[in-house]
Design a protein around this motif. Structure first.
Motif, PDB file in Angstrom:
ATOM      1  N   UNK A   6       0.831  -1.204   0.000  1.00 18.50           N
ATOM      2  CA  UNK A   6       0.000   0.000   0.000  1.00 18.50           C
ATOM      3  C   UNK A   6       0.867   1.255   0.000  1.00 18.50           C
ATOM      4  N   UNK A   7       1.986   1.203   0.711  1.00 16.42           N
ATOM      5  CA  UNK A   7       2.904   2.344   0.711  1.00 16.42           C
ATOM      6  C   UNK A   7       3.549   2.523  -0.658  1.00 16.42           C
ATOM      7  N   UNK A   8       3.940   1.418  -1.278  1.00 13.72           N
ATOM      8  CA  UNK A   8       4.596   1.507  -2.584  1.00 13.72           C
ATOM      9  C   UNK A   8       3.637   2.018  -3.653  1.00 13.72           C
ATOM     10  N   UNK A   9       2.381   1.602  -3.590  1.00 15.43           N
ATOM     11  CA  UNK A   9       1.390   2.064  -4.568  1.00 15.43           C
ATOM     12  C   UNK A   9       1.126   3.556  -4.385  1.00 15.43           C
ATOM     13  N   UNK A  10       0.998   3.998  -3.134  1.00 10.15           N
ATOM     14  CA  UNK A  10       0.928   5.429  -2.847  1.00 10.15           C
ATOM     15  C   UNK A  10      -0.449   6.068  -2.918  1.00 10.15           C
ATOM     16  N   UNK A  11      -1.500   5.290  -3.009  1.00 12.61           N
ATOM     17  CA  UNK A  11      -2.852   5.878  -3.062  1.00 12.61           C
ATOM     18  C   UNK A  11      -3.426   6.030  -1.660  1.00 12.61           C
ATOM     19  N   UNK A  12      -3.488   4.940  -0.905  1.00 11.08           N
ATOM     20  CA  UNK A  12      -4.127   4.969   0.411  1.00 11.08           C
ATOM     21  C   UNK A  12      -3.421   5.879   1.415  1.00 11.08           C
ATOM     22  N   UNK A  13      -2.082   5.988   1.430  1.00  9.23           N
ATOM     23  CA  UNK A  13      -1.448   6.889   2.396  1.00  9.23           C
ATOM     24  C   UNK A  13      -1.880   8.343   2.252  1.00  9.23           C
ATOM     25  N   UNK A  14      -2.326   8.768   1.065  1.00 15.05           N
ATOM     26  CA  UNK A  14      -2.746  10.162   0.851  1.00 15.05           C
ATOM     27  C   UNK A  14      -4.256  10.309   0.742  1.00 15.05           C
ATOM     28  N   UNK A  15      -4.977   9.217   0.913  1.00  6.78           N
ATOM     29  CA  UNK A  15      -6.427   9.230   0.727  1.00  6.78           C
ATOM     30  C   UNK A  15      -7.112   9.696   2.008  1.00  6.78           C
ATOM     31  N   UNK A  16      -8.134  10.551   1.859  1.00  8.12           N
ATOM     32  CA  UNK A  16      -8.825  11.103   3.030  1.00  8.12           C
ATOM     33  C   UNK A  16     -10.317  10.797   3.036  1.00  8.12           C
ATOM     34  N   UNK A  17     -10.808  10.036   2.065  1.00  7.58           N
ATOM     35  CA  UNK A  17     -12.231   9.722   2.007  1.00  7.58           C
ATOM     36  C   UNK A  17     -12.556   8.448   2.763  1.00  7.58           C
TER      37      UNK A  17
END
Length: 483
Positions: free
Chosen positions: A276-287
């Motif tokens: 999840x960190x490598x993909x980089x979507x969820x760490x910046x997601x706020x929804x």
């Protein structure tokens, strides 16, 4: 007491000690057998529980169902007749106002008296149209670049060839787009895709040519993939799921993050937080992230919503196989909540009334508390180290208690769905590819597949033409979806 009596008692005591010495190994053997019996009973119970699970009461896919029962769907009958419903936009053939070819079937003679009618004007024309495709043939375009010598300086100037004609002989982007479409969208193995191209178009494609086209397409789509990821970060609701794949014979994980308009796939050796960190979507997601409860998702500070269809299957198992009444009551309650949210959504409402939400929550909390009181936790025996294995019912209750906000998230905002079907639908076709081809030969091939497939899935969701988009991609100018 006489000396004879004392000696007799001593003899009896020695005999009893000898008997006890003989019984001690038997006592130890009985204790070992008791432990073995308890272990075997637990093992039999675990095997019986595993054998009683299928796709309707667990996370197992339908392909793993045994032939002992007909799986029962959790869906209820809608009462609607089969087929297209009222208001459904159908598709049918329509008459073309400008047909490509008109074939006139003239009346030359009267079928009754054999009078010659060639000079008689027709009273009426009845039209029938046949829709077909022309015979496929290759269109060869020859590019001729002139070379001229300047009469002043005597230097030679050559006209440049366009970007799609750099090689002396090559296939055009339209044929390449068809090849990539067959492999990436229709999931044909490379050999069968080459066979289809040969049979339908007369094109002889090698696997190396296909690999080069896929590599070009994936490289061109890299900036588009980054834009899709940025759009997913800004989404209000994000669906996520993961499944196993094989790359070079090794187990890896495919991760999907999607909405009803966007799709992103990624492969990683990890199923958890590292991926999840490598993909980089969820760490910046706020929804709100909708998922099946995999613990790695909960490491992030966004809102969470659980897929309740997974919970319904587990509750179905506890109700049908273990006879737990509270599980059946929870199923009925969750389905009633789902119906209430669907009705509110159909009325155009964004949320349920706060009092209605409070009432549903109170019923849920009361049922879970009742189940918690009648389902005790297993305790460790003396000397046991580590966690104690809990029953399926206890494990489910712990999740319902600990993740209550994620379970009931769909009640608070109607934009949050009851299930995670969006992600599961997007994963399904990737699993089909895995079953058809068995896996990927290289990590680069898996990455290219994920990038192109995510792009095509996004285009399909937005109603854009896939072949035209692939052709434009091979020309170096990909069609951009809406972000």
């Amino acid at each position: 007491m006489t000396p004879e009596e004392i000696e007799a008692l001593r003899d009896e005591n020695r005999a009893l000690k000898a008997l006890v010495a003989e019984l001690l190994p038997l006592r130890e053997r009985v204790a070992q057998q008791d432990s073995l019996i308890a272990f075997l009973q637990q093992r039999v119970q675990a095997l019986e529980e595993r054998d009683s699970k299928d796709s309707h009461n667990s996370h197992l896919p339908p392909s793993s169902d045994r032939f002992t029962r007909q799986p029962k769907s959790l869906r209820k009958k809608s009462g609607k007749p089969p087929g297209g419903q009222e208001g459904h936009r159908g598709h049918t053939l329509r008459f073309s106002p400008s047909p490509d070819e008109v074939i006139v079937h003239a009346v030359t003679r009267c079928e009754h008296c054999q009078q010659d009618l060639q000079a008689v004007a027709a009273l009426q024309i009845e039209r029938h149209q046949v829709v077909d495709v022309p015979t496929p043939r290759l269109l060869v375009s020859e590019h001729q670049a002139e070379r001229k010598q300047c009469p002043v300086c005597q230097q030679i100037t050559a006209a440049p060839f366009p970007a799609g004609a750099q090689a002396p002989l090559q296939y055009g982007p339209r044929v390449g787009a068809i090849a990539v479409y067959l492999v990436q969208q229709q999931l044909l193995p490379w050999g069968r895709a080459a066979e289809v191209l040969s049979d339908l178009l007369g094109v002889q494609f090698s696997e190396g040519t296909l690999a080069g086209l896929i590599e070009r397409c994936a490289a061109t789509l890299h900036p588009v993939e980054e834009q899709i990821k940025e759009a997913l970060v800004q989404a209000e609701v994000l669906h996520q799921d993961e499944t196993g794949l094989s790359v070079q014979g090794q187990r890896v994980w495919l991760h999907v993050a999607c909405t009803n308009q966007l799709t992103h796939y990624a492969v990683h050796t990890s199923r958890g937080q590292a991926a999840l960190e490598a993909i980089g979507i969820l760490p910046r997601f706020a929804g709100t992230s909708v998922h099946d409860g995999w613990h790695s998702y909960f490491h992030y500070a966004c809102l969470h919503a659980l897929c309740l269809v997974h919970l319904l299957r587990e509750l179905t198992y506890l109700s049908e196989e273990q006879g737990l009444a509270w599980a059946a009551d929870l199923i009925a309650l969750l389905l009633s909540m789902k119906e209430a949210t669907e009705q509110a959504r159909a009325q155009g409402r964004a949320t349920l009334h706060p009092l209605e939400v409070a009432d549903w929550r109170a019923q849920f909390v009361a049922l879970v508390a009742q189940a918690d009181a009648t389902t005790p936790c297993a305790h460790a025996p003396p000397g046991h180290k580590g966690r104690v294995k809990q029953s399926a019912a206890r494990n489910l209750l712990n999740r319902l208690i600990d993740d209550q906000e994620a379970v009931l998230a769909f009640l608070h905002r109607l934009v949050v769905p009851f299930d995670n079907n969006q992600a599961e639908r997007d994963v399904r076709m990737v699993k089909v590819q895995h079953k058809v081809s068995g896996g990927f030969r290289s990590e680069a091939g898996a990455v290219a597949f994920c990038r192109i497939r995510g792009y095509l899935s996004t285009l399909r969701k937005q109603g854009l033409h896939l072949l035209g988009a692939l052709e434009a991609t091979l020309r170096g100018h990909p069609v951009l979806p809406s972000f």
